[in-house]
Write a protein that holds these residues in place. Sequence first.
Motif, PDB file in Angstrom:
ATOM      1  N   LYS A  62      -3.334   6.404  -6.728  1.00 37.29           N
ATOM      2  CA  LYS A  62      -2.858   4.909  -6.335  1.00 37.29           C
ATOM      3  C   LYS A  62      -1.441   4.747  -6.689  1.00 37.29           C
ATOM      4  O   LYS A  62      -0.448   4.213  -5.988  1.00 37.29           O
ATOM      5  CB  LYS A  62      -3.954   3.864  -6.750  1.00 37.29           C
ATOM      6  N   GLY A  63      -1.163   5.072  -7.975  1.00 34.39           N
ATOM      7  CA  GLY A  63       0.244   4.876  -8.391  1.00 34.39           C
ATOM      8  C   GLY A  63       1.207   5.849  -7.529  1.00 34.39           C
ATOM      9  O   GLY A  63       2.143   5.008  -7.307  1.00 34.39           O
TER      10      GLY A  63
ATOM     11  N   LEU B 224       1.790   4.348  -4.210  1.00 34.38           N
ATOM     12  CA  LEU B 224       2.384   3.157  -4.238  1.00 34.38           C
ATOM     13  C   LEU B 224       3.763   3.249  -4.249  1.00 34.38           C
ATOM     14  O   LEU B 224       4.899   2.823  -3.294  1.00 34.38           O
ATOM     15  CB  LEU B 224       1.870   2.017  -5.181  1.00 34.38           C
TER      16      LEU B 224
ATOM     17  N   GLU C 263      -1.409  -4.724  -3.995  1.00 32.60           N
ATOM     18  CA  GLU C 263      -2.110  -3.633  -4.343  1.00 32.60           C
ATOM     19  C   GLU C 263      -2.337  -3.602  -6.018  1.00 32.60           C
ATOM     20  O   GLU C 263      -3.292  -3.365  -6.358  1.00 32.60           O
ATOM     21  CB  GLU C 263      -1.693  -2.494  -3.988  1.00 32.60           C
ATOM     22  N   ILE C 264      -1.126  -4.159  -6.637  1.00 29.15           N
ATOM     23  CA  ILE C 264      -1.133  -4.067  -7.992  1.00 29.15           C
ATOM     24  C   ILE C 264      -2.118  -5.393  -8.734  1.00 29.15           C
ATOM     25  O   ILE C 264      -2.659  -5.179  -9.737  1.00 29.15           O
ATOM     26  CB  ILE C 264       0.176  -4.360  -8.550  1.00 29.15           C
TER      27      ILE C 264
END
Length: 307
Positions: A110-111, A114, A159-160
Motif C-alpha cells: 500500500k505505501g 500510494l 487511503e491513509i
Amino acid sequence: MVFRKLLPFLLLVLLAAPLGYAQVPDSTAMDSSKVDRRKLVPIVASEAAFYLGGMSYLQFIWYKDHERVPFHFYNDTKGYLQVDKFGHAFGAYVESYIGYKLLRHAGVPKGKALLYGGTLGLVLQTPIEVFDGLYEGWGFSVPDMVANTAGSALVIGQEILFGEQVAKYKFSFSPSPYYRQANGYLGDSHLESLFLDYNAHTYWLSVPINKLALKNTLPDWANIAVGYSANGMFGEFENKRYYRGVHLPETARYRQYLLSLDIDWTRIKTDSKLLNTLFKGMFFIKLPFPALEVNSKGQVKGHLLHY
C-alpha cells in the motif's frame, strides 16, 4: 486546450480496462502479498508508453505552430468561475485513483502504491503545465498545479485516513442551453462541447449515506452528492461579445451549488463478472437524479433530474 489537459486522463482510462483494473475491489490485497510481476510489468510498460505518446503529441503536434518563449506564468484563478480548476482536480483524482488501484491489483504494498500510483495524477499533469510555461499563448498556472495536487491528495489522504475512498470525485455532463447560441465557440458538435463548454460540466463529491449516518440503514451503494457548476459563460474571465462575426447573447455568469442523490457503483455486488467489471469502471460517473440548486443569483431551484 481542455482536450490537451485531459489527454493523460483519457489515456489512463483506456489503459485501465484491458489491464483488469475493474476487477479490483475497494478492499485491496494485504500489504504482505507478493508482487505479481506478470501484472506489474504490463501496467508499468503501458503507462510509460501512453505517457511518452501523450508528451510526444504535445511537443511535436500541439505546440508545433506556437512560438517557444522564455518560461512565464499565467494567473487564471478566476477563469471560468473556477470550473476549470474543479476539472483539473478531477483529472488528477481519476488518474491517481486508477494508478493506485492498478498497483494494488499487481500486489504492490500500500505505501509504495500510494507513492507511485497515488501521485500519478500530479506526475501526469505537471509536464503539461511546464510546457504551457514555455510557449506563447499559454503560461505556467500555479492555480492549475494547486488543483492537480488537490486531486491526487484526495486519493492519498482518504487511503491513509480511512483505508478507502469514502468520498468519490465524480463528473457529469449535459449539453448546455448556450451551446447552440455560441456559433461554435463552445464547440461545433456535442463531442467538442464536452471539452469546450464549461457550462455543461458539473463536479461532485459523492459519499455513502450509511457513512454519514454512522449506521447501515440503506444499501451500501446509496450515496448523497454535493456538486458545483457554473452557467452563462462565453469566455474565460468575461463573456465575449462576438465570435466568427456573430453577436453572442448577453448572459449573466453565475455559480451553482447542488445537492443530489447518487450511486456508488463500486459497492454494487452481482454474480456477473461482466457487470462487476462495468460497475467498477464507472466509479467516476454521476447518474441523473433529482437535485436541489442554490445559485449565486440568490435563487433556490429544484430539478426533477440533474446531470
